[in-house]
Design a protein around this motif. Structure first.
Motif, PDB file in Angstrom:
ATOM      1  N   LEU A 271       5.477   7.468   3.096  1.00 43.86           N
ATOM      2  CA  LEU A 271       4.985   7.100   1.775  1.00 43.86           C
ATOM      3  C   LEU A 271       3.529   6.662   1.795  1.00 43.86           C
ATOM      4  CD1 LEU A 271       8.055   4.964   0.612  1.00 43.86           C
ATOM      5  CD2 LEU A 271       7.624   7.387   0.171  1.00 43.86           C
ATOM      6  N   ARG A 272       2.913   6.603   2.960  1.00 39.98           N
ATOM      7  CA  ARG A 272       1.537   6.112   3.029  1.00 39.98           C
ATOM      8  C   ARG A 272       0.544   7.142   2.506  1.00 39.98           C
ATOM      9  NH1 ARG A 272       0.999   1.308   4.629  1.00 39.98           N
ATOM     10  NH2 ARG A 272       2.549   0.293   5.946  1.00 39.98           N
ATOM     11  N   GLY A 273       0.703   8.386   2.874  1.00 39.70           N
ATOM     12  CA  GLY A 273      -0.261   9.382   2.425  1.00 39.70           C
ATOM     13  C   GLY A 273      -0.037   9.830   0.995  1.00 39.70           C
ATOM     14  N   GLY A 274       1.205   9.984   0.614  1.00 36.69           N
ATOM     15  CA  GLY A 274       1.517  10.431  -0.737  1.00 36.69           C
ATOM     16  C   GLY A 274       1.564  11.942  -0.845  1.00 36.69           C
ATOM     17  N   TRP A 275       2.026  12.406  -1.995  1.00 35.10           N
ATOM     18  CA  TRP A 275       2.198  13.817  -2.294  1.00 35.10           C
ATOM     19  C   TRP A 275       1.348  14.179  -3.514  1.00 35.10           C
ATOM     20  CZ3 TRP A 275       6.296  10.733  -0.669  1.00 35.10           C
ATOM     21  CH2 TRP A 275       6.930  11.137   0.520  1.00 35.10           C
ATOM     22  N   PRO A 276       1.241  15.458  -3.837  1.00 34.05           N
ATOM     23  CA  PRO A 276       0.458  15.837  -5.018  1.00 34.05           C
ATOM     24  C   PRO A 276       0.864  15.099  -6.288  1.00 34.05           C
ATOM     25  CG  PRO A 276       0.923  17.785  -3.716  1.00 34.05           C
ATOM     26  CD  PRO A 276       1.668  16.652  -3.065  1.00 34.05           C
ATOM     27  N   ALA A 277       2.152  14.826  -6.448  1.00 32.49           N
ATOM     28  CA  ALA A 277       2.588  14.092  -7.640  1.00 32.49           C
ATOM     29  C   ALA A 277       2.003  12.683  -7.666  1.00 32.49           C
ATOM     30  CB  ALA A 277       4.113  14.035  -7.704  1.00 32.49           C
ATOM     31  N   ASP A 278       1.898  12.040  -6.493  1.00 30.88           N
ATOM     32  CA  ASP A 278       1.256  10.720  -6.435  1.00 30.88           C
ATOM     33  C   ASP A 278      -0.218  10.818  -6.801  1.00 30.88           C
ATOM     34  OD1 ASP A 278       3.488   9.070  -5.388  1.00 30.88           O
ATOM     35  OD2 ASP A 278       3.296  10.356  -3.631  1.00 30.88           O
ATOM     36  N   HIS A 279      -0.903  11.775  -6.179  1.00 27.18           N
ATOM     37  CA  HIS A 279      -2.341  11.912  -6.422  1.00 27.18           C
ATOM     38  C   HIS A 279      -2.614  12.321  -7.872  1.00 27.18           C
ATOM     39  CE1 HIS A 279      -2.627  11.380  -2.200  1.00 27.18           C
ATOM     40  NE2 HIS A 279      -2.225  12.594  -1.869  1.00 27.18           N
TER      41      HIS A 279
ATOM     42  N   GLY B  29      -2.318  -2.822  -9.541  1.00 24.86           N
ATOM     43  CA  GLY B  29      -1.703  -3.222  -8.277  1.00 24.86           C
ATOM     44  C   GLY B  29      -0.319  -3.818  -8.449  1.00 24.86           C
ATOM     45  N   PHE B  30       0.338  -3.497  -9.560  1.00 24.06           N
ATOM     46  CA  PHE B  30       1.633  -4.114  -9.864  1.00 24.06           C
ATOM     47  C   PHE B  30       2.680  -3.829  -8.797  1.00 24.06           C
ATOM     48  CE2 PHE B  30       2.018   0.114 -11.709  1.00 24.06           C
ATOM     49  CZ  PHE B  30       3.320   0.477 -11.412  1.00 24.06           C
ATOM     50  N   LEU B  31       2.637  -2.650  -8.181  1.00 30.49           N
ATOM     51  CA  LEU B  31       3.692  -2.308  -7.232  1.00 30.49           C
ATOM     52  C   LEU B  31       3.636  -3.203  -5.996  1.00 30.49           C
ATOM     53  CD1 LEU B  31       6.077  -0.543  -6.599  1.00 30.49           C
ATOM     54  CD2 LEU B  31       4.531   1.225  -5.747  1.00 30.49           C
ATOM     55  N   ASP B  32       2.453  -3.523  -5.525  1.00 28.08           N
ATOM     56  CA  ASP B  32       2.357  -4.439  -4.393  1.00 28.08           C
ATOM     57  C   ASP B  32       2.793  -5.845  -4.782  1.00 28.08           C
ATOM     58  OD1 ASP B  32       1.636  -2.666  -2.439  1.00 28.08           O
ATOM     59  OD2 ASP B  32      -0.519  -3.005  -2.622  1.00 28.08           O
ATOM     60  N   CYS B  33       2.532  -6.243  -6.022  1.00 25.14           N
ATOM     61  CA  CYS B  33       3.027  -7.550  -6.486  1.00 25.14           C
ATOM     62  C   CYS B  33       4.555  -7.566  -6.516  1.00 25.14           C
ATOM     63  CB  CYS B  33       2.460  -7.868  -7.863  1.00 25.14           C
ATOM     64  SG  CYS B  33       0.711  -8.311  -7.851  1.00 25.14           S
ATOM     65  N   VAL B  34       5.155  -6.456  -6.905  1.00 21.67           N
ATOM     66  CA  VAL B  34       6.617  -6.348  -6.868  1.00 21.67           C
ATOM     67  C   VAL B  34       7.112  -6.544  -5.442  1.00 21.67           C
ATOM     68  CG1 VAL B  34       8.532  -4.718  -7.093  1.00 21.67           C
ATOM     69  CG2 VAL B  34       6.840  -4.907  -8.912  1.00 21.67           C
ATOM     70  N   ARG B  35       6.421  -5.949  -4.490  1.00 24.27           N
ATOM     71  CA  ARG B  35       6.856  -6.053  -3.089  1.00 24.27           C
ATOM     72  C   ARG B  35       6.710  -7.472  -2.550  1.00 24.27           C
ATOM     73  NH1 ARG B  35       3.929  -0.286  -2.340  1.00 24.27           N
ATOM     74  NH2 ARG B  35       5.793   1.011  -2.554  1.00 24.27           N
ATOM     75  N   ILE B  36       5.701  -8.181  -2.988  1.00 21.71           N
ATOM     76  CA  ILE B  36       5.578  -9.586  -2.593  1.00 21.71           C
ATOM     77  C   ILE B  36       6.746 -10.388  -3.154  1.00 21.71           C
ATOM     78  CG2 ILE B  36       4.164 -11.656  -2.831  1.00 21.71           C
ATOM     79  CD1 ILE B  36       1.701  -9.811  -2.863  1.00 21.71           C
ATOM     80  N   GLY B  37       7.070 -10.163  -4.428  1.00 18.15           N
ATOM     81  CA  GLY B  37       8.220 -10.835  -5.018  1.00 18.15           C
ATOM     82  C   GLY B  37       9.517 -10.487  -4.312  1.00 18.15           C
ATOM     83  N   ASN B  38       9.698  -9.202  -3.991  1.00 13.58           N
ATOM     84  CA  ASN B  38      10.889  -8.787  -3.257  1.00 13.58           C
ATOM     85  C   ASN B  38      11.009  -9.521  -1.928  1.00 13.58           C
ATOM     86  OD1 ASN B  38      11.667  -6.952  -5.216  1.00 13.58           O
ATOM     87  ND2 ASN B  38      10.830  -5.171  -4.166  1.00 13.58           N
ATOM     88  N   ALA B  39       9.896  -9.600  -1.188  1.00 15.48           N
ATOM     89  CA  ALA B  39       9.911 -10.247   0.121  1.00 15.48           C
ATOM     90  C   ALA B  39      10.257 -11.729  -0.006  1.00 15.48           C
ATOM     91  CB  ALA B  39       8.564 -10.056   0.818  1.00 15.48           C
TER      92      ALA B  39
ATOM     93  N   GLY C  20       0.783  -1.230   0.000  1.00 18.83           N
ATOM     94  CA  GLY C  20       0.000   0.000   0.000  1.00 18.83           C
ATOM     95  C   GLY C  20       0.811   1.275   0.000  1.00 18.83           C
ATOM     96  N   LEU C  21       2.140   1.171   0.063  1.00 14.84           N
ATOM     97  CA  LEU C  21       2.973   2.372   0.063  1.00 14.84           C
ATOM     98  C   LEU C  21       3.057   2.966  -1.344  1.00 14.84           C
ATOM     99  CD1 LEU C  21       6.014   1.213   2.228  1.00 14.84           C
ATOM    100  CD2 LEU C  21       4.009   2.500   2.989  1.00 14.84           C
ATOM    101  N   ASN C  22       3.296   4.266  -1.405  1.00 13.62           N
ATOM    102  CA  ASN C  22       3.629   4.914  -2.667  1.00 13.62           C
ATOM    103  C   ASN C  22       5.094   4.636  -3.003  1.00 13.62           C
ATOM    104  OD1 ASN C  22       1.265   6.534  -3.629  1.00 13.62           O
ATOM    105  ND2 ASN C  22       1.389   7.340  -1.558  1.00 13.62           N
ATOM    106  N   PRO C  23       5.495   4.785  -4.260  1.00 17.02           N
ATOM    107  CA  PRO C  23       6.913   4.611  -4.611  1.00 17.02           C
ATOM    108  C   PRO C  23       7.766   5.672  -3.925  1.00 17.02           C
ATOM    109  CG  PRO C  23       5.715   5.587  -6.432  1.00 17.02           C
ATOM    110  CD  PRO C  23       4.688   5.194  -5.414  1.00 17.02           C
TER     111      PRO C  23
END
Length: 692
Positions: free
Chosen positions: A452-460, A74-84, A30-33
C-alpha cells in the motif's frame, strides 16, 4: 517480589504499550487505503454525511472519527493514530483482565502477545475493528475483575459497555444473550439457590441497559434512524429470505463451521482443548477456583456466541454466492484471542489447576478429537478462502509449507502433553507454537500493508482529481474504471460523497451513451479509449481527467423511482415495488408512461444497474421507432440517449436480455425475476435553439 515490584511492573507495562504504539504508527502512517467498500463507506459516513444517513448504526464510532475533519487531507493518518490508541488501550484492559488469574509478568506477556498478533492489521484501516477490540477488552475487564460490586451493579456496567460497543459495531448485540447467561451463572454459582433472584435480575438488567444505551445515545447522535435495531444495511439481511430457507442454510453452515473449527484448532489448540474440556466435564461449574472458572466460562460463552454468529452470517450470504461458505471471517471473533492466550498461560503458572485428574479420560477424548481436526486441516483448510483482512491470524499460515506444518506438529505435541497432565504443554504452546504463529502472521501482515505504500493508478488519479478539481465541483466527478474496488479506491481519494461510478470491462472503450450528462468531470482509471471528439483535460500515470461540456439542454422533468408514481412518470409496467435506492424490473420488458409528451429531440438520462447475467448482455431502449442498445454493470451508472420523436410520444420501453431471480440462480433469496434497476430518470429538450 520486592516492595518495588508493582512499580517496576507498571513501568514495564507502560514501556511495552508505548513501544507497540510507536511501532504501529511507524508501520501504518503514510499508507494508501486498502479495503473497499468498507474504508470508503466509513470515511464517507463519518466525515462527509450527516450521521442520520449512515447505513450502519455505528454512530458512536462515526461521531468519534468525525473529529479527523480537523486533519484536512491527512485525515487517514489521523484515523490510524486513533486506531492505535484504542488498540493499545485494549491491550491495557486485557492485561487487567489477565491479572485476575495471572501474576504481573505473565499477564504482561499475554497482553503484548495479543497486541503483536496479526489482529493489529486493523489499526491501519478506516474501519471500527480497533475500537471494537477496545470495547471487548473493557467488557472482559468488567466481567472478570474481582470486586465488591453486587451482581446487579456488574450487570448494569456490563450493559453500559456492550451498549456502547453496539454503537461501534452492531455485532455487539449478539453478545448480549451470552453476557446475560454469564452474569446469571456467575451470580447463582457464587451464592447458590439463595441468589437465584439476583441471578435472574442480572441476566435481565444487562441487555436492558445495553439496549437503552444503544437507542438513547444513538438517538442523541443520529436522531430517528438510530431507532432501527440493525440499521438500513443489515435490516434486509436480518429478515427471512423465504420459506424453507433455514434448512437450505444447513449445508453452507456446516461447511463454514468446519472451516472455523480447523482454523481455531491451528491457531489455539491448547486453549481450545481447555474450553472443550470445560463443556464436557463442567469443570468451571465446580467453582474450585472462582477467578479461573469465571475466565473459562466467559471465554467459552463469548467465543461461542461470536463464532456462532459468524457461521450463521456467512451461511446467509452464501445464498447469493455459494462460494461464501468457504470464506473464513475470523475478524468477527478474533478479539477473543487474548483470552485464549490467558488460558494457556494459566496452565504454565498454575500447573494442574484447569485439569482435574478425575477428568483425564475426558481430556484424552478432547485431545484425540482435536488431533483429528489438525490432521484434517492439513488436507482441507487450504481449500478455504483466507485473506489478510478477514483472517489476518491465518493468512500467513501455509499448511502446505514447512512453517505451517511445523506449527501443526508443535500444536499436536502440546495437545498430547496436556492430555497427560504435563505442564510442558503450556511451555510448548506459549514458547513455540504461539511465537511461530505470531511470526508468520506478522510477515503476512507486513507484506499486505507494504504493497500500500506505492499505490495504484486509482490512488494517484483520485488524489490528483481531489487536488485539481475545485472543492465545489468534486461531487460532479464520475470515476470510470474496471472493477468496483478500483472505483471506490479512486472515490476514497476524490473524497466527495456524491461522486459517480462507471464500471467498465478491462480495456473497454467508453461509449457516447456512457458519458455523464449531470456531472462536469470524468476521471478515467486505466486504458479506456474516449469517444471521438473527447480529449483529456489532464493525464497522469494510468489515469486521465476529462472536463465535460456543460449540458445546456433545458430540463423537461425528472423522477426518482423510489417514490410513488405520479409527476413525470405517471405509471409503469414491468417494475417491482419501490426501494430506498429505486426499483428493480420484475419482467422481461419495462414500460414507462410519462405525464407529458417527449420533446421532438429528447435527451433521456437514467441511472441504472444490471442484475446477474444481464451485466454481460445488451439491453434495448425503444422510443417509438427508435432503438438504442446499451450495457451496464452491477453498480449504478448514468446512461444517456438522444432520440427523435413525433412530439406526441408519451413513453419508452426497455427490453431485458435475461430476467432471472436470485432464487433460481442460487436456490435462495428473492423470487422476483430481476434484470435492470432504475434509480431515476431525467428528460431534457435537446432541440437546438432557434436562430432569431
Amino acid at each position: 517480589m520486592s516492595l518495588g515490584a508493582p512499580r517496576q511492573a507498571r513501568l514495564l507495562l507502560a514501556l511495552a504499550l508505548a513501544a507497540v504504539f510507536a511501532w504501529l504508527l511507524h508501520r501504518n502512517l503514510g499508507l494508501n487505503p486498502a479495503i473497499f467498500a468498507d474504508e470508503w463507506y466509513y470515511s464517507r459516513m463519518a466525515r462527509l454525511q450527516p450521521l442520520s444517513e449512515a447505513v450502519v448504526p455505528s454512530y458512536l464510532y462515526l461521531w468519534l472519527f468525525r473529529t479527523t475533519l480537523v486533519c484536512g487531507d491527512g485525515f487517514l493518518d489521523c484515523v490510524r493514530i486513533g486506531n492505535a490508541l484504542f488498540f493499545v488501550g485494549g491491550g491495557l484492559l486485557f492485561y487487567l483482565a489477565a491479572r485476575t488469574v495471572l501474576p504481573r509478568l505473565a499477564a504482561l506477556g499475554v497482553a503484548v502477545a495479543g497486541l503483536l498478533a496479526p489482529t493489529n492489521v486493523y489499526t491501519a484501516l478506516f474501519m471500527p475493528e480497533a475500537s471494537y477490540y477496545f470495547g471487548f477488552a473493557a467488557l472482559s475487564w468488567v466481567a472478570l475483575r474481582p470486586s465488591t460490586w453486587t451482581p446487579l451493579r456488574r450487570a448494569l456496567v456490563a450493559g453500559l459497555v456492550v451498549g456502547l460497543m453496539s454503537l461501534v459495531k452492531v455485532h455487539a448485540l449478539f453478545l448480549m444473550p451470552a453476557l446475560a447467561l454469564f452474569l446469571a451463572l456467575d451470580a447463582w454459582l457464587a451464592g447458590g439457590p439463595a441468589r437465584l433472584r439476583q441471578a435472574l435480575g442480572a441476566a435481565l438488567a444487562a441487555p436492558l441497559a445495553g439496549l437503552a444505551v444503544k437507542f438513547g445515545l444513538g438517538w442523541l447522535l443520529a436522531g430517528a434512524p438510530a431507532l432501527n435495531l440493525f440499521g438500513s444495511l443489515y435490516a434486509s439481511a436480518a429478515s427471512p429470505s423465504g420459506e424453507g430457507s433455514a434448512l437450505r442454510l444447513l449445508a453452507p453452515a456446516f461447511i463454514n463451521f468446519r472451516g472455523h473449527l480447523m482454523a481455531l484448532t491451528v491457531l489455539a489448540s491448547l486453549p481450545l482443548a481447555m474450553l472443550l474440556h470445560l463443556l464436557l466435564s463442567h469443570a468451571a461449574l465446580r467453582r474450585t477456583d472462582a477467578p479461573l472458572a469465571r475466565l473459562q466460562l466467559w471465554t467459552f460463552l463469548m467465543l461461542g456466541s461470536a463464532a456462532g454468529l459468524t457461521v450463521a452470517f456467512t451461511a446467509s450470504i452464501s445464498a447469493m454466492n455459494p462460494a461464501e461458505a468457504l470464506r473464513l471471517h475470523l475478524r468477527y471473533y478474533n478479539f477473543v484471542l487474548p483470552l485464549l492466550f490467558t488460558l494457556a498461560a494459566v496452565v504454565l503458572v498454575r500447573p494442574g489447576a484447569p485439569l482435574p485428574s478425575s477428568a483425564r479420560r475426558t481430556a484424552w477424548l478432547v485431545a484425540a478429537g482435536l488431533l483429528g481436526v489438525l490432521a484434517f486441516a492439513v488436507w482441507r483448510l487450504p481449500t478455504y478462502v483466507v485473506s489478510p483482512v478477514d483472517a489476518p491470524e491465518l493468512a500467513g499460515v501455509s499448511l502446505q509449507g514447512g512453517a505451517g506444518q511445523l506449527l501443526v506438529l508443535v500444536s499436536a505435541v502440546a495437545l498430547i502433553l496436556w492430555a497427560r497432565g504435563s505442564s510442558h504443554a503450556a511451555r510448548i504452546y506459549l514458547f513455540l507454537a504461539l511465537p511461530l504463529l505470531l511470526f508468520q502472521g506478522a510477515r503476512a501482515s507486513d507484506a499486505f500493508l507494504g504493497q500500500l505504500r506505492g499505490g495504484w493508478p486509482a490512488d494517484h488519479g483520485g488524489r490528483f482529481a481531489h487536488q485539481q478539481v475545485p472543492a465545489s465541483e468534486r461531487n460532479d466527478i464520475t470515476v470510470a474504471a474496471t472493477g468496483i474496488l478500483e472505483l471506490m479506491r479512486a472515490q476514497f481519494h476524490v473524497d466527495a460523497p456524491d461522486s459517480g461510478m462507471l464500471e467498465l470491462e478491462p480495456g473497454a472503450p467508453i461509449q457516447d451513451y456512457q458519458l455523464p450528462v449531470r456531472k462536469r468531470w470524468l476521471l478515467v482509471i486505466g486504458e479506456h479509449p474516449l469517444p471521438a471528439g473527447v480529449t483529456p483535460w489532464k493525464t497522469g500515470p494510468g489515469f486521465a481527467l476529462v472536463r465535460l461540456p456543460r449540458n445546456r439542454a433545458p430540463l423537461v422533468g425528472s423522477f426518482a423511482m423510489a417514490q410513488p408514481f405520479g409527476g413525470l412518470v405517471s405509471a409503469a409496467r414491468g417494475l417491482s415495488y419501490a426501494e430506498p435506492w429505486g426499483r428493480w424490473s420484475d419482467a422481461g420488458r419495462v414500460e414507462l408512461d410519462f405525464s407529458r409528451p417527449l420533446p421532438r429531440e429528447a435527451l433521456l438520462v437514467m441511472r441504472v444497474q444490471a442484475f446477474g447475467p444481464n451485466t454481460a448482455l445488451p439491453f434495448t431502449l425503444q422510443v417509438g421507432s427508435e432503438t438504442r442498445s446499451f450495457r451496464v454493470g452491477p453498480s449504478p451508472q448514468e446512461v444517456q440517449f438522444r432520440v427523435r420523436t413525433d412530439g406526441a410520444r408519451r413513453g419508452l420501453a426497455i427490453t431485458v436480455p435475461q430476467a432471472a431471480s436470485p432464487r433460481a440462480l442460487t436456490g435462495m433469496g428473492d423470487v422476483r425475476t430481476l434484470g435492470i434497476g432504475i434509480t431515476d430518470i431525467a428528460i431534457f429538450d435537446a432541440a437546438p435553439p432557434q436562430s432569431p
